[in-house]
Design a protein around this motif. Structure first.
Motif, PDB file in Angstrom:
ATOM      1  N   MET A  13      -7.716   3.752   4.290  1.00  0.00           N
ATOM      2  CA  MET A  13      -6.972   3.999   2.846  1.00  0.00           C
ATOM      3  C   MET A  13      -5.550   3.236   2.944  1.00  0.00           C
ATOM      4  O   MET A  13      -5.464   1.915   2.557  1.00  0.00           O
ATOM      5  N   GLU A  14      -4.686   3.062   4.210  1.00  0.00           N
ATOM      6  CA  GLU A  14      -3.212   2.945   4.569  1.00  0.00           C
ATOM      7  C   GLU A  14      -3.630   0.988   4.733  1.00  0.00           C
ATOM      8  O   GLU A  14      -3.027   0.761   4.283  1.00  0.00           O
ATOM      9  N   GLN A  17      -4.343  -0.702   1.352  1.00  0.00           N
ATOM     10  CA  GLN A  17      -3.749  -0.177   0.420  1.00  0.00           C
ATOM     11  C   GLN A  17      -2.648  -1.288   0.815  1.00  0.00           C
ATOM     12  O   GLN A  17      -2.023  -2.217   0.245  1.00  0.00           O
ATOM     13  N   ASP A  18      -2.421  -1.733   2.208  1.00  0.00           N
ATOM     14  CA  ASP A  18      -1.574  -2.761   2.874  1.00  0.00           C
ATOM     15  C   ASP A  18      -1.987  -4.300   2.814  1.00  0.00           C
ATOM     16  O   ASP A  18      -1.191  -5.138   2.354  1.00  0.00           O
ATOM     17  N   ASP A  20      -3.818  -5.288  -0.322  1.00  0.00           N
ATOM     18  CA  ASP A  20      -3.625  -5.301  -1.732  1.00  0.00           C
ATOM     19  C   ASP A  20      -2.536  -5.311  -1.865  1.00  0.00           C
ATOM     20  O   ASP A  20      -2.039  -6.592  -2.797  1.00  0.00           O
ATOM     21  N   VAL A  21      -0.867  -4.749  -0.692  1.00  0.00           N
ATOM     22  CA  VAL A  21       0.435  -4.831  -1.158  1.00  0.00           C
ATOM     23  C   VAL A  21       0.558  -6.503  -0.735  1.00  0.00           C
ATOM     24  O   VAL A  21       1.546  -6.886  -1.278  1.00  0.00           O
ATOM     25  N   SER A  82       3.815  -1.478 -12.219  1.00  0.00           N
ATOM     26  CA  SER A  82       3.233  -1.444 -11.303  1.00  0.00           C
ATOM     27  C   SER A  82       3.741  -2.396  -9.916  1.00  0.00           C
ATOM     28  O   SER A  82       3.895  -2.333  -8.932  1.00  0.00           O
ATOM     29  N   THR A  86       5.876  -1.741  -7.067  1.00  0.00           N
ATOM     30  CA  THR A  86       5.688  -2.150  -5.453  1.00  0.00           C
ATOM     31  C   THR A  86       6.613  -2.706  -5.006  1.00  0.00           C
ATOM     32  O   THR A  86       6.848  -2.530  -3.458  1.00  0.00           O
ATOM     33  N   ARG A 105       1.032   4.736  -4.556  1.00  0.00           N
ATOM     34  CA  ARG A 105       0.907   3.166  -4.855  1.00  0.00           C
ATOM     35  C   ARG A 105      -0.982   3.966  -6.047  1.00  0.00           C
ATOM     36  O   ARG A 105      -1.428   2.712  -6.102  1.00  0.00           O
ATOM     37  N   LYS A 106      -1.600   5.210  -5.592  1.00  0.00           N
ATOM     38  CA  LYS A 106      -2.441   5.670  -5.824  1.00  0.00           C
ATOM     39  C   LYS A 106      -2.399   7.107  -6.516  1.00  0.00           C
ATOM     40  O   LYS A 106      -2.527   7.428  -5.470  1.00  0.00           O
TER      41      LYS A 106
END
Length: 131
Positions: A13-14, A17-18, A20-21, A82, A86, A105-106
């Protein structure tokens, strides 16, 4: 154990997410000036401008975050709430290093857990991720 943490799932998941960031940051341009004292617990940013894919989200704005206060952001879906959080969380805007930032973030998945159980699980995940 129903409260066991799936460390592989957390890491996957991290990573997602990374990615996406990183994609979001690549699509954004942000500027701002730290106007508060560099050692202050309060943060004041002036002349803040954020664009996302060339569209202005904020232009020549002041962001002031005072120690010990809570803030809520209200706006239409897609207006940049958001994105701004971010960018702050990733220190793309000039937030002093001594200011701790924890950016969730989620949202948590629905479950039968009590609020306290959910908070304790997140704290366990945070400890694992900080290692």
């Amino acid at each position: 154990d129903g409260n066991a943490i799936d460390k592989d799932a957390i890491l996957k998941m991290e990573v997602a997410q990374d990615a996406d960031v990183k994609e979001l940051i690549a699509a954004c341009s942000s500027t701002g000036v730290l106007s508060s004292h560099v050692d202050s617990r309060d943060v004041q940013l002036t002349n803040v401008s954020i664009t996302h894919h060339g569209i202005n989200i904020l232009e020549d704005t002041t962001i002031e975050l005072n120690f010990g206060r809570r803030y809520g952001l209200i706006g239409l879906n897609g207006c940049g709430k958001s994105t701004m959080l971010t960018l702050l969380g990733q220190r793309e805007l000039p937030v002093p290093e001594h200011v701790d930032i924890f950016h969730l973030r989620k949202e948590i998945e629905p479950s039968e857990k009590t609020a306290l159980e959910a908070v304790m699980d997140v704290d366990t995940e945070r400890i694992f991720l900080e290692k």
